[in-house]
Structures are given as structure tokens and as C-alpha cells.
Design an enzyme around this catalytic site. Structure first.
Site, short mmCIF file in Angstrom:
data_model
loop_
_atom_site.label_atom_id
_atom_site.label_comp_id
_atom_site.label_asym_id
_atom_site.label_seq_id
_atom_site.Cartn_x
_atom_site.Cartn_y
_atom_site.Cartn_z
N ASP A 13 33.33 82.26 22.62
CA ASP A 13 33.12 80.96 23.24
C ASP A 13 32.65 80.03 22.12
OD1 ASP A 13 32.53 79.03 25.35
OD2 ASP A 13 30.42 79.51 24.97
N ASP A 15 30.85 76.30 22.79
CA ASP A 15 29.70 75.45 23.10
C ASP A 15 28.47 76.26 23.45
OD1 ASP A 15 30.81 72.71 22.92
OD2 ASP A 15 32.17 73.44 24.47
#
Length: 230
Positions: A13, A15
Site C-alpha cells: 500500500d 498512503d
């Protein structure tokens, strides 16, 4: 190996995990809300919106902050704020070291972010050399193959399928996440997941993760059969 299974491919991922961009999201959302006298953007709501694709995030924000605009209008308003703020995103501790290590050892790595391609480009403005290490990048908010955002497993299954043939089985993939929605998505995809949550996160929301760490700096690759740091 204990409770951990060896893996060959690693999905990240972005953020809140690789980039310290979650606070920027919060500032942008609050800025738009303030224009309309909306409610405060709370931590509880923050946790719910982590990992959502743009359309789902906008719908949630408009509803919960009671904004007198549509989700599309919200996205139009927040866009220029993002353009102003996103390039200031910094790398999280341990992110560059881990990515450079895995890349140098020939481990297959890819990025699976709910961001749009446009926002991805903004956030990585000053970190191009690090993000070029990925074999490929899936931007969930603008990828037509990603039909359902996290917590659905789509983005991780699609990301895994785009590695060179033969594509890995989900059980051979390890996901790195910071958000409960992302952990649920990885689990639904049949993958192990290392979670690096915000320190404010309720521990109850971290229980589905295979392994929970305070920082990427604490990760030991050999736990999952990956090459150890030199």
C-alpha cells in the site's frame, strides 16, 4: 518459520505506509468541510476512510460531514487542495531501506494503492527513484480492472496477476498495509499481511493482520523467507 509462511512476491500500500500522506488527506478534507460549515473530520471517521478509492471516500465524507454538495462536487473542490498539498508528502521511516533491499535481492515487488494515477504522481513528486523500484503499479481509483475498492480483494488480486508469468498464487504474496480496510482486502485475497498502523489505531482494528509492527524499520524479511538485511 512459526506462524508465518514463506513468500516470493510483496505488495505495498502507499498512503500512511510508504508515504506520510494521511495527515495531508485530513487537512485537505477539513479545508473543504470548513468552506461549507461542515462537521470536524474526526479520527474515527479517518479510520473508516483509510484505503478507500476516491469515489467511496468522497461519498463517505459528504455524508458524514453533512456537506451540502454532491460527492462529485466534493472531488472537484478537493482536487486543487490536493495539488497544493500532496507534493509535500515524505517517506515513512524504513520505507526506502526496505524497498531498496528487496529490489536489490531480486524480490518481486509492486504497489497497490487506492489513489488515482494523478494523485499518485503528485504524492511521489520528490520520491521518483524509490517508486521506480516497483515492477508495476496499480492505482485503484483510476484502474478500470479494479471494480471494487478495499476492503474488497480486487486491487491485490489484480496487482498479483500482473507480475511476470507464472503469476504467483495469493498464498505466495505478502501485503504491507496501515489501514483496517487494506488488511481486510489482503485477507480476502488469501494473502498474509504485515500491518504498520497509526499509533492512535485501536488495537482491536489490527487483529486480522498476520504481523503488526510499530514501524517498517522493525520488519525482519527472513520471517517470511525473504533475504535478510546484510
Amino acid at each position: 518459520m512459526g506462524q508465518f509462511q514463506p513468500v516470493t512476491h510483496v505488495l505495498f500500500d502507499m498512503d500512511g505506509l510508504l508515504l506520510d500522506s494521511e495527515e495531508i488527506y485530513s487537512r485537505a478534507i477539513q479545508e473543504v468541510s470548513d468552506r461549507y460549515g461542515g462537521k470536524p473530520f474526526t479520527w474515527e471517521l479517518k479510520v473508516r476512510q483509510m484505503g478507500l478509492v476516491s469515489a467511496d471516500l468522497a461519498a463517505l465524507v459528504v455524508k458524514e460531514l453533512e456537506l451540502p454538495i454532491t460527492a462529485d462536487e466534493y472531488l472537484a473542490e478537493v482536487g486543487p487542495v490536493n495539488v497544493r498539498l500532496f507534493p509535500s508528502a515524505n517517506l515513512m521511516p524504513g520505507a526506502e531501506r526496505l524497498l531498496r533491499h528487496l529490489h536489490s535481492k531480486g524480490v518481486h515487488i509492486a504497489l497497490a494503492t487506492s489513489s488515482s494515477r494523478e494523485n499518485y504522481e503528485l504524492k511521489t513528486t520528490h520520491h521518483g527513484s524509490v517508486f521506480q523500484l516497483f515492477q508495476h503499479i496499480v492505482t485503484g481509483s483510476s484502474d478500470p480492472e479494479v471494480k471494487h475498492g478495499k476492503p474488497a480483494p480486487d486491487i491485490f488480486l489484480i496487482c498479483a496477476s500482473r507480475f511476470p508469468e507464472p503469476a504467483p498464487h495469493p498464498s505466495s504474496c505478502l501485503v504491507f498495509e496501515d489501514a483496517p480496510n487494506g488488511v481486510k482486502a489482503a485477507r480476502a485475497a488469501g494473502m498474509q499481511v504485515v500491518m504498520v498502523p497509526d499509533p492512535r489505531m485501536d488495537p482491536l482494528l489490527t487483529q486480522e493482520a498476520t504481523l503488526v509492527l510499530k514501524s517498517l524499520e522493525d520488519f525482519k524479511p527472513e520471517l517470511f523467507g525473504l533475504p535478510a538485511y546484510d
